[in-house]
Design an enzyme around this catalytic site. Structure first.
Site: not given
Length: 473
Positions: A443-445
């Site tokens: 998850d690139h968040r």
């Protein structure tokens, strides 16, 4: 959950066997009308959106009626079986009614109160007489004294005595979800259920095209126009000889919804690495001969799982989740290691609780139990909750690797490809080596490229040089 009915007959209602489930499908009945049952005896198996679960009956008696056949999906709280328990009749459970004796308080019914998963004994079943609302008609005030306070409040609002902004159509959660999916405003639906409750049929009726009423008001019947022919329902053109339709329900339905939600909520990034795992494969063969692993399942997945646990220990920020409501990153100081498993009911992801604290033999035992339970279709809902990071082994199907979708609530998932002999440069020479490709989605968040790359590189390094399990663990 049970409800007293006429005489000595009790109704057993579909319980919530998970957390917040709204329905379950009856897979198999183990009893038939006329059979004698005892307290704790399993009477049926149901499939929820999470797993197949066996339901025990909470009392002794004789089966009178099975309310639904196998294959039926039933809402939680709906009676599915009635049992004649014998003995004197007991008072029925309180229900909303306009004509009940007026009294200050009624004590809760005495006796045993069965408790199943998802249900608890009410803290108090005492009902107090509600106060008469000022200015309300005398007839409505009398009915209010006989009904529970919550029902009176709802009836008052339905009759127009409650604040306009608090009036809310009455419907069960599954019906509300159906209305939302079909784009139907419940405020516009005419209820036909008991006490003004909106049913599934009401929602479908509201969502249906209004062509029939318009035709009914026409001066004279008209033959259908040729353009109406393409509007025939899909089943009419369904070729039963060459096509098969499989209803999407249970685990498959839940998996589909979860994957769509994950794919379009968490921004996925996937990185790949190809690694020489020849030494890992040799270690697998050595461990199979080790007496500490006697009777345990030893395979490459065991060492891959251990390698991922080591990588998480070295990079703890990968083991986290995103809290959208609080706008916070929640870092977990434990690892519940999920293992994706393909079963006849669909893909499930049970997890090994506190995998980070297990020795290699303990991890091997946990993996073996997890796989066996999943194949038998006995994985419990609790075993599929609380995962923090997941492994999916697509290599068992002979493919090189894939781009896995995150399990909802997790920040990383590792896909393992097939291990094959390939030409590889080893010590300056091209030699046949055991090689595989790993893919890490995150998850690139909350996981940037640096952190994701470090985790994937650490997993690859351990598999290339398994002795790092000693130096890094």
């Amino acid at each position: 959950m049970t409800t007293m009915t006429e005489g000595s007959v009790r109704e057993f209602k579909m319980p919530d066997v998970g957390e917040g489930l709204t329905e379950a499908e009856i897979l198999k009945w183990y009893v038939q009308p006329g059979d004698t049952v005892t307290d704790g005896q399993v009477v049926c198996e149901v499939e929820t959106a999470k797993a197949a679960v066996e339901l025990p009956i909470p009392y002794d008696g004789v089966v009178r009626e099975l309310r639904f056949p196998e294959g039926t999906t039933v809402d939680v709280g709906t009676a599915i079986i009635t049992v004649d328990v014998g003995g004197p009749a007991e008072p029925a459970a309180p229900e909303p009614a306009p004509a009940a004796p007026e009294r200050g308080e009624e004590p809760a019914p005495q006796g045993r109160q069965p408790v199943l998963v998802g249900y608890g004994v009410a803290a108090s079943s005492t009902r107090r007489r509600p106060r008469k609302a000022a200015g309300a008609p005398a007839q409505e005030a009398s009915a209010a004294q006989a009904a529970p306070a919550a029902v009176v409040a709802v009836q008052a609002e339905l009759n127009g005595h409650g604040p306009a902004d608090r009036r809310r159509p009455l419907a069960k959660p599954p019906v509300r979800k159906l209305a939302k999916d079909l784009g139907v405003d419940l405020a516009t639906v005419t209820p036909t259920g008991p006490d003004g409750v909106i049913t599934r049929e009401d929602v479908h009726a509201a969502a249906a095209p209004q062509a029939v009423p318009q035709q009914a008001t026409a001066p004279e019947p008209v033959a259908p126009a040729p353009v109406a022919a393409p509007a025939a329902p899909a089943p009419v053109t369904y070729d039963t000889a060459r096509e098969t339709r499989i209803p999407v329900k249970g685990v498959r339905k839940a998996t589909a919804a979860a994957m769509v939600g994950s794919a379009f909520t968490a921004p996925h990034v996937t990185e790949f690495v190809t690694v020489d795992v020849t030494r890992t494969m040799k270690l697998v063969e050595e461990l199979k001969q080790d007496k500490e692993f006697a009777g345990l399942r030893v395979n490459p997945l065991l060492l891959i799982a251990k390698a991922l646990l080591v990588a998480v220990k070295r990079n703890p920020d990968i083991n986290a989740s995103w809290d959208e409501a609080a706008q916070e990153i929640v870092v977990k100081h434990y690892v519940n290691l999920g293992i994706a498993a393909a079963t006849p009911r669909g893909l499930i992801v049970p997890n090994i609780k506190d995998a980070h604290a297990k020795t290699l033999p303990q991890l091997a035992q946990a993996l073996g139990e997890l796989v066996t339970t999943a194949r038998e279709g006995k994985t419990s809902p609790a075993a599929m909750q609380g995962g923090t990071v997941t492994i999916t082994n697509v290599g068992v199907f002979g493919v090189d690797t894939g781009t896995p979708i995150l399990n909802p609530g997790e920040s990383a998932i590792l896909a393992v490809g097939a291990i094959k002999p390939q030409p590889w440069v080893h010590k300056g020479k091209v030699k046949p080596r055991q090689v595989t490709t790993l893919a890490l989605s995150f998850d690139h968040r909350l996981v940037d490229g640096e952190l994701g790359s470090k985790v994937l590189a650490d997993v690859a390094a351990v598999l290339e040089q398994p002795k790092r399990l000693i130096t890094w663990a």
